[in-house]
Write an enzyme that holds these catalytic residues in place. Structure first.
Site, PDB file in Angstrom:
ATOM      1  N   ARG A 265       1.026  -1.162  -0.210  1.00 27.62           N
ATOM      2  CA  ARG A 265      -0.082   0.175   0.083  1.00 27.62           C
ATOM      3  C   ARG A 265       0.847   1.239  -0.021  1.00 27.62           C
ATOM      4  O   ARG A 265       1.750   1.227   0.742  1.00 27.62           O
ATOM      5  CB  ARG A 265      -1.067   0.075   1.284  1.00 27.62           C
ATOM      6  CG  ARG A 265      -1.910  -1.149   1.128  1.00 27.62           C
ATOM      7  CD  ARG A 265      -2.597  -1.111   2.391  1.00 27.62           C
ATOM      8  NE  ARG A 265      -3.706  -2.160   2.375  1.00 27.62           N
ATOM      9  CZ  ARG A 265      -4.829  -2.583   3.179  1.00 27.62           C
ATOM     10  NH1 ARG A 265      -4.890  -1.880   4.171  1.00 27.62           N
ATOM     11  NH2 ARG A 265      -5.387  -3.681   3.151  1.00 27.62           N
ATOM     12  N   ARG A 280       2.078   0.932  10.379  1.00 24.72           N
ATOM     13  CA  ARG A 280       1.908   1.350   9.069  1.00 24.72           C
ATOM     14  C   ARG A 280       2.751   1.441   7.910  1.00 24.72           C
ATOM     15  O   ARG A 280       3.694   2.104   8.121  1.00 24.72           O
ATOM     16  CB  ARG A 280       1.071   2.760   9.229  1.00 24.72           C
ATOM     17  CG  ARG A 280       0.203   3.096   7.792  1.00 24.72           C
ATOM     18  CD  ARG A 280      -0.290   4.708   8.010  1.00 24.72           C
ATOM     19  NE  ARG A 280      -1.132   4.736   9.130  1.00 24.72           N
ATOM     20  CZ  ARG A 280      -2.447   4.492   9.116  1.00 24.72           C
ATOM     21  NH1 ARG A 280      -3.098   4.028   8.143  1.00 24.72           N
ATOM     22  NH2 ARG A 280      -3.326   4.728  10.293  1.00 24.72           N
ATOM     23  N   GLU A 352      -6.265  -1.148  15.419  1.00 27.70           N
ATOM     24  CA  GLU A 352      -6.745  -2.168  14.623  1.00 27.70           C
ATOM     25  C   GLU A 352      -6.124  -3.253  14.343  1.00 27.70           C
ATOM     26  O   GLU A 352      -4.903  -2.941  13.816  1.00 27.70           O
ATOM     27  CB  GLU A 352      -7.710  -1.387  13.335  1.00 27.70           C
ATOM     28  CG  GLU A 352      -8.117  -2.560  12.278  1.00 27.70           C
ATOM     29  CD  GLU A 352      -8.169  -1.865  11.025  1.00 27.70           C
ATOM     30  OE1 GLU A 352      -8.241  -2.539   9.852  1.00 27.70           O
ATOM     31  OE2 GLU A 352      -8.096  -0.430  10.870  1.00 27.70           O
ATOM     32  N   SER A 355     -10.209  -6.175  10.246  1.00 26.92           N
ATOM     33  CA  SER A 355     -11.441  -5.348   9.788  1.00 26.92           C
ATOM     34  C   SER A 355     -12.231  -6.359   9.070  1.00 26.92           C
ATOM     35  O   SER A 355     -11.893  -6.979   7.897  1.00 26.92           O
ATOM     36  CB  SER A 355     -11.258  -4.227   8.802  1.00 26.92           C
ATOM     37  OG  SER A 355     -12.249  -3.504   8.582  1.00 26.92           O
ATOM     38  N   ARG A 394       1.066  -6.664  12.741  1.00 29.11           N
ATOM     39  CA  ARG A 394       0.205  -6.198  13.877  1.00 29.11           C
ATOM     40  C   ARG A 394       0.033  -7.123  15.059  1.00 29.11           C
ATOM     41  O   ARG A 394       0.239  -6.860  16.216  1.00 29.11           O
ATOM     42  CB  ARG A 394      -1.075  -5.442  13.404  1.00 29.11           C
ATOM     43  CG  ARG A 394      -0.803  -4.086  12.711  1.00 29.11           C
ATOM     44  CD  ARG A 394      -2.202  -3.267  12.594  1.00 29.11           C
ATOM     45  NE  ARG A 394      -1.722  -2.294  11.754  1.00 29.11           N
ATOM     46  CZ  ARG A 394      -2.653  -1.066  11.670  1.00 29.11           C
ATOM     47  NH1 ARG A 394      -3.621  -1.122  12.513  1.00 29.11           N
ATOM     48  NH2 ARG A 394      -2.202  -0.282  10.676  1.00 29.11           N
TER      49      ARG A 394
END
Length: 430
Positions: A265, A280, A352, A355, A394
């Site tokens: 990403r 991130r 998070e 999701s 994560r």
């Protein structure tokens, strides 16, 4: 992508859905869609009438020639030629209107489910449950990057030399821990949760990215890899597209698949956010779950998928909470989303880690993914769901922070020890 017929028949619900999601100019968007839709339907009607007239005239030409009425035949030939010009013009107009309408609809988000909380952003998310108690430390807990760097097993400086910011080099037991986490998750989902493991391509074409709604709206968040190729931002893209242009038998649904892949990403909208550590990154590993099912079963499948992701954290002994996202925080293609947030002692907050979204038929319409109901002849669009099961990087962060010791070592959760060759503690190399 939304159904134009539904928009035409439910204009107030459409405007409300866009308003709740904070979409700019809902009423103007509706007016634009209805105008294009009306022009398109009028064009189709004119086209069909011209085609019917041409067919009738063509048959009449044959009869006129049989009757040796050359004047009538010539008149009809002239009429058919004129109708062909009209048909060609209307076909061209229809293509343009189809393209304009498709382009407009491609930029419109999914409608939120009725039970999704209305809000501008994450502040209006609603907590559903907390599971597990955050660990108590008799020392000040460190953040994951402090633990990893002090162990000498997490190297951001070398990664920056190789690739720039938002990359990391993991070494030794931490590299194995990432691999162990992914293997543990995949084994759990395939052996206990009924998912079929898939090893998909990491490069996909434009139409695959369009199908899951990464394109065209989120082009800047993606990594292009040459003409018509993209690095996947999530395995959701290739896994969901397994159903593209297919008509499944209802008896074969739900289709449940999982994959562990690297994801890429650009994080174009994340400048200044989480610049330290692994929260991130441009490249990260994630285990993804995708379900393809019937409209009647999708809500229950959503709850099931979320429970599968929760099981990962329960087995790892990580405290977490589940929240339902508000309309303003929900993803573009989702109609309802549960976020699972894991407790990070170093940050003193939940972050998070998974999701899970029910997209309804939004992606299916973009992919032309359908099924044949057992009691009906006509096909219907499937419902698609996707969820992290979970983000491996994560999860590694959460293990480091929740299992850290005062001496800088990290205990290995019991569930991971078989994948770590029996290792019970990660320590700095001697």
């Amino acid at each position: 992508m939304l159904d134009v017929k539904w928009i035409r028949e439910n204009p107030e619900a459409f405007v409300k859905g866009l308003t709740d999601r904070g979409f700019e100019s809902p009423q103007g968007t509706l007016n634009h869609i209805l105008k294009l839709d009306e022009e398109r339907r009028e064009t189709i009607q004119t086209l069909e009438e011209a085609q019917a007239s041409a067919n009738t005239a063509s048959k009449a030409i044959g009869k006129a020639k049989q009757a040796k009425d050359e004047a009538e035949a010539a008149s009809l030939l002239e009429k058919v030629a004129g109708l062909k010009d009209i048909i060609q013009d209307r076909e061209s107009a229809k293509r343009l209107l189809d393209g304009s309408l498709r382009e407009l609809l491609a930029g419109i988000p999914n409608m939120p489910a009725d039970d999704v909380p209305v809000g501008e952003d994450e502040r209006e998310n609603v907590e559903l449950r907390k599971v597990g108690e955050p660990p108590a430390f008799d020392f000040t807990p460190k953040q994951h990057f402090e633990i990893g760097e002090e162990l000498g097993l997490m190297d951001f400086e070398t990664a920056a030399k190789l690739s720039g910011a938002r990359f990391v080099v993991l070494k030794g037991p931490l590299a194995r821990l990432e691999r162990a986490l992914a293997q543990f998750m995949l084994d759990l989902h395939t052996s206990e949760h009924g998912y079929t493991e898939v090893n998909p391509p990491l490069l996909v074409r434009d139409d695959a990215m369009f199908g899951t709604a990464q394109l065209p709206k989120f082009r800047e968040d993606q990594f292009a890899a040459g003409d018509d190729y993209w690095l996947i931002p999530t395995a959701e893209v290739p896994l969901t597209n397994l159903a593209r242009d297919d008509i499944a038998d209802e008896a074969k649904l739900p289709m449940r698949v999982t994959a562990g892949t690297y994801c890429f990403r650009a994080e174009a909208g994340a400048a200044g956010k989480d610049t330290r550590g692994m929260i991130r990154q441009h490249q990260f590993y994630k285990v993804e779950m995708v379900s393809v099912t019937t409209p009647e079963a999708s809500a229950e499948e959503h709850e099931r998928m979320t429970a599968c992701a929760e099981t990962v954290l329960k087995r790892l002994g990580l405290p977490y909470r589940v929240v339902v996202l508000s309309t303003g925080d929900m993803g573009f293609g989702a109609r309802k989303t549960y976020d699972i947030e894991v407790w990070l002692p170093g940050q003193g907050m939940y972050r998070e880690i998974s999701s899970c979204s029910n997209c309804g038929d939004f992606q299916a319409r973009r992919m032309n993914a359908r099924y044949r109901p057992k009691d009906r002849k006509a096909t219907e669009f499937v419902h698609t769901l996707n969820g992290s099961g979970v983000a491996v990087g994560r999860a590694l962060i959460a293990v480091l922070e929740n299992y850290q010791e005062e001496d800088g070592s990290v205990r290995v959760p019991a569930a991971l020890q078989p994948y770590m060759g029996g290792l019970t503690r990660i320590e700095a190399p001697k």
